[in-house]
Design an enzyme around this catalytic site. Structure first.
Site, PDB file in Angstrom:
ATOM      1  N   HIS A  57      52.166 -84.820  14.676  1.00 34.61           N
ATOM      2  CA  HIS A  57      51.906 -86.242  14.361  1.00 34.61           C
ATOM      3  C   HIS A  57      51.297 -86.382  12.963  1.00 34.61           C
ATOM      4  CE1 HIS A  57      52.452 -87.861  18.519  1.00 34.61           C
ATOM      5  NE2 HIS A  57      52.044 -86.659  18.880  1.00 34.61           N
ATOM      6  N   ASN A 129      52.491 -92.480  23.415  1.00 38.13           N
ATOM      7  CA  ASN A 129      53.765 -92.327  22.707  1.00 38.13           C
ATOM      8  C   ASN A 129      54.659 -93.513  23.054  1.00 38.13           C
ATOM      9  OD1 ASN A 129      53.389 -89.818  21.401  1.00 38.13           O
ATOM     10  ND2 ASN A 129      53.942 -88.701  23.255  1.00 38.13           N
ATOM     11  N   TYR A 339      41.849 -82.385  21.120  1.00 35.80           N
ATOM     12  CA  TYR A 339      41.766 -83.329  19.996  1.00 35.80           C
ATOM     13  C   TYR A 339      40.455 -83.190  19.227  1.00 35.80           C
ATOM     14  CZ  TYR A 339      46.025 -85.454  21.668  1.00 35.80           C
ATOM     15  OH  TYR A 339      47.322 -85.650  22.029  1.00 35.80           O
TER      16      TYR A 339
HETATM   17  C1  HEM Z   1      48.426 -80.565  26.282  1.00 36.58           C
HETATM   18  C2  HEM Z   1      49.089 -81.494  25.598  1.00 36.58           C
HETATM   19  C3  HEM Z   1      48.691 -81.941  24.227  1.00 36.58           C
HETATM   20  C4  HEM Z   1      47.884 -81.375  23.300  1.00 36.58           C
HETATM   21  C5  HEM Z   1      47.131 -80.051  23.412  1.00 36.58           C
HETATM   22  C6  HEM Z   1      47.864 -82.241  22.146  1.00 36.58           C
HETATM   23  C7  HEM Z   1      47.165 -81.996  20.989  1.00 36.58           C
HETATM   24  C8  HEM Z   1      47.154 -82.801  19.870  1.00 36.58           C
HETATM   25  C9  HEM Z   1      46.450 -82.526  18.656  1.00 36.58           C
HETATM   26  C10 HEM Z   1      45.603 -81.281  18.417  1.00 36.58           C
HETATM   27  C11 HEM Z   1      46.682 -83.549  17.810  1.00 36.58           C
HETATM   28  C12 HEM Z   1      46.132 -83.695  16.390  1.00 36.58           C
HETATM   29  C13 HEM Z   1      44.798 -84.391  16.471  1.00 36.58           C
HETATM   30  C14 HEM Z   1      44.142 -84.588  15.137  1.00 36.58           C
HETATM   31  O1  HEM Z   1      44.213 -83.698  14.290  1.00 36.58           O
HETATM   32  O2  HEM Z   1      43.514 -85.648  14.963  1.00 36.58           O
HETATM   33  C15 HEM Z   1      47.522 -84.494  18.480  1.00 36.58           C
HETATM   34  C16 HEM Z   1      47.935 -85.686  17.974  1.00 36.58           C
HETATM   35  C17 HEM Z   1      48.516 -86.653  18.736  1.00 36.58           C
HETATM   36  N1  HEM Z   1      48.948 -86.553  20.042  1.00 36.58           N
HETATM   37 FE1  HEM Z   1      48.815 -84.966  21.192  1.00 36.58          FE
HETATM   38  N2  HEM Z   1      48.652 -83.329  22.387  1.00 36.58           N
HETATM   39  C18 HEM Z   1      49.168 -83.197  23.658  1.00 36.58           C
HETATM   40  C19 HEM Z   1      50.007 -84.072  24.289  1.00 36.58           C
HETATM   41  C20 HEM Z   1      50.213 -85.358  23.900  1.00 36.58           C
HETATM   42  C21 HEM Z   1      50.770 -86.406  24.716  1.00 36.58           C
HETATM   43  C22 HEM Z   1      51.241 -86.239  26.156  1.00 36.58           C
HETATM   44  C23 HEM Z   1      50.743 -87.532  23.971  1.00 36.58           C
HETATM   45  C24 HEM Z   1      51.161 -88.921  24.366  1.00 36.58           C
HETATM   46  C25 HEM Z   1      50.930 -89.395  25.590  1.00 36.58           C
HETATM   47  C26 HEM Z   1      50.193 -87.202  22.674  1.00 36.58           C
HETATM   48  C27 HEM Z   1      50.011 -88.081  21.641  1.00 36.58           C
HETATM   49  C28 HEM Z   1      49.465 -87.756  20.417  1.00 36.58           C
HETATM   50  C29 HEM Z   1      49.356 -88.694  19.317  1.00 36.58           C
HETATM   51  C30 HEM Z   1      49.797 -90.140  19.315  1.00 36.58           C
HETATM   52  C31 HEM Z   1      48.761 -87.998  18.263  1.00 36.58           C
HETATM   53  C32 HEM Z   1      48.450 -88.551  16.885  1.00 36.58           C
HETATM   54  C33 HEM Z   1      47.085 -89.185  16.891  1.00 36.58           C
HETATM   55  C34 HEM Z   1      46.798 -89.824  15.556  1.00 36.58           C
HETATM   56  O3  HEM Z   1      47.532 -90.752  15.193  1.00 36.58           O
HETATM   57  O4  HEM Z   1      45.846 -89.388  14.882  1.00 36.58           O
HETATM   58  N3  HEM Z   1      49.887 -85.879  22.661  1.00 36.58           N
HETATM   59  N4  HEM Z   1      47.824 -84.018  19.740  1.00 36.58           N
END
Ligand code: HEM
Length: 508
Positions: A57, A129, A339
């Site tokens: 992302h 999402n 996160y």
């Molecule tokens: C075990 C599953 C998941 C893990 C370990 C994970 C981990 C992460 C990490 C580490 C980031 C970066 C955070 C940052 O640097 O600020 C991220 C961003 C993001 N994740 Fe996940 N994620 C997972 C599943 C999901 C799911 C299921 C969704 C949606 C329902 C999702 C939506 C997002 C979004 C929208 C961002 C961007 C947030 C932003 O705009 O700063 N992720 N994710």
């Protein structure tokens, strides 16, 4: 900009700067001298301006807005942000997943939608999402999913082969693949798509009664999508197309809006549900669990500074407020750690003091010191608890109601659950599609999978066939496989299908 007119240039501690164009040199044609300290400061700062991008992302756009609650769901939740008549400020960030910070906006990918609600009980982050489901369901698979969709370690290029290899070895990806390859795989704009919390979360009310819930936000602008051809053209002309669309709409006061809904499942219904209600790769039938309207989300203000507000925004599903809780969803549980950990690395341990992340209410968390602690660091207040001064006492009354859990601790594979069906939802989606949508799905899939080896195409063909015979047959035909072989392979268990479709076995 107007307010900065006629102000004078200073260094980082406010002293006037004499010249910002000409270095101090020893003689008119001589070398630069060390005592051009302004030059040293300028160069050193520039070298440190890049921070790590989000691991996934990475490319995104943000805006401020508000949530207005128009209906009464207080029988489900006591969260103040969701009480009728409440209006809450928020910040939202839209993103693509696989691309890096400089990626083009109009790629075929899911879109992230992260919302930070600045509630009077602290920040609530809903990190979702634009799809109601996800590829995978075990937190172990998450880093591998991203390794598969991001760059190949040898070539440094994105690889359809890696992508499809991973997706097809885990049959639970099937439903999400069907969505990503469908006409909805490239939204025309962020304004023209729905978004979802995806996971099962929980609500609890003032009487501490729990229900399970899912969050849905439906666009009031209508769904609009781009074809592969349209997207390719746009990406060639304007890689920031979605960011511009959002920014321009807000500047001309054409504020985008979404209607918020929840689905509710009681604890009793969850126990009798036909499949695991906490499995993120499954959806809840709208017939059985109808959408309940909550209110309206509107975006109405652009950030003043991209880096300060969008790049430094930090969302985590771990941030909930009383009345909203988690669920046994193993995927959600993994996110609760990931996160904050990523942000401590990306932005530092005090990232919640950055204005876009800072709660609008007083925070009293006992966290002290750490890199870039730029506020008063809680002054002389006690640094420990319990203390005899009554300072910052915990509030037992906001505890979630207790939750009964069942079973022994073990590494359970959800595929061993007899109620698990990885293809039902994808098949239902196929049968809901009109003929033109079916055709788009088949064409998009065939184009995306074209560079991939035949063994992997067979795996996907079998999955399509399991979902719906017509879906299987049309995909098989579109990519030129042997349908009789697909039918033969469809008789195998998932493990056996994976084994016989390993590259070397298919080549033999
Ligand atoms: C075990 C599953 C998941 C893990 C370990 C994970 C981990 C992460 C990490 C580490 C980031 C970066 C955070 C940052 O640097 O600020 C991220 C961003 C993001 N994740 Fe996940 N994620 C997972 C599943 C999901 C799911 C299921 C969704 C949606 C329902 C999702 C939506 C997002 C979004 C929208 C961002 C961007 C947030 C932003 O705009 O700063 N992720 N994710």
């Amino acid at each position: 900009m107007e307010k900065d007119k006629f102000k004078k240039l200073t260094n980082e501690v406010g002293a006037p700067v004499a010249d910002n164009e000409n270095a101090i040199t020893a003689g008119p044609r001589g070398p630069v001298v060390m005592q051009d300290v302004w030059l040293m400061e300028k160069m050193a700062h520039f070298n440190r301006e890049v921070i790590p991008e989000r691991r996934m992302h990475a490319k995104g756009w943000g805006a401020y807005g508000k949530l207005t609650v128009k209906k009464d769901i207080s029988k489900y939740t006591k969260a103040k942000v969701l009480q009728p008549g409440t209006t809450t400020d928020l910040f939202i960030r839209f993103s693509t997943v696989a691309g890096e910070r400089g990626a083009a906006d109009c790629e075929r990918d899911i879109r992230g939608v992260a919302v930070k609600f600045y509630t009077e009980e602290g920040n609530w982050d809903l990190v979702g999402n634009n799809t109601p489901t996800f590829f995978i369901r075990d937190v172990h698979n998450f880093s591998d999913l991203n390794r598969a969709v991001k760059r190949d370690p040898r070539t440094g290029r994105r690889s359809a082969q890696n992508n499809w290899d991973f997706w097809t070895l885990l049959p639970e990806c099937f439903h999400q693949i069907t969505i990503v390859m469908s006409d909805r795989g490239i939204p025309a704009s962020f304004r023209n798509m729905h978004f979802f919390g995806e996971h099962t979360f929980s609500f609890y009310n003032a009487k501490s009664e729990r229900v399970w819930c899912k969050f849905h936000f439906k666009t009031q602008q209508g769904i609009k999508n781009l074809s592969n051809e349209e997207a390719t053209k746009i990406n060639g002309m304007d890689r920031e197309y979605h960011g511009k669309d959002l920014y321009d709409a807000i500047e001309r006061e054409d504020f985008p809006k979404w209607t918020m809904y929840v689905q509710i499942m009681t604890e009793k219904q969850a126990k009798g549900h036909h499949e695991n209600p906490f499995d993120i790769t499954k959806v809840w039938s709208h017939k059985e669990y109808p959408l309940i309207e909550v209110g309206e989300l509107e975006l109405n203000r652009n950030p003043e500074n991209y880096f300060a507000e969008v790049e430094q925004a930090a969302f985590t599903p771990a941030h909930v407020v009383p009345g909203i809780g988690f669920s046994p969803d193993r995927f959600l549980q993994g996110r609760l750690f990931s996160y904050g950990d990523a942000q401590r690395y990306r932005l530092g341990v005090n990232h919640n003091l950055i204005p876009v992340n800072k709660a609008r209410v007083e925070t009293n968390d006992y966290h002290r010191d750490g890199s870039m602690r730029v506020d008063g660091n809680y002054g002389g207040a006690p640094a420990y608890t319990p203390n005899s001064y009554g300072v910052w006492t915990a509030q037992l009354e906001v505890s979630e109601p207790p939750l009964d859990l069942e079973g022994a601790m073990y590494r359970y594979d959800p595929k061993d659950d007899p109620t698990d069906d990885c293809f039902r939802a994808g098949g239902e989606l196929w049968r809901l599609m009109t003929e033109d949508k079916k055709q788009i799905l088949i064409e998009n899939t065939a184009a995306d999978i074209a560079p991939v080896t035949e063994n992997i195409k067979y795996r996907h063909a079998v999955h399509c066939y399991h979902a719906d015979k017509e879906y299987g047959e049309r995909f098989t035909k579109a990519v030129g496989l042997d349908f009789a072989k697909v039918i033969e392979l469809s008789k195998l268990s998932n493990n056996d299908l994976n084994k016989v479709t390993y590259q070397e076995k298919m080549d033999a």
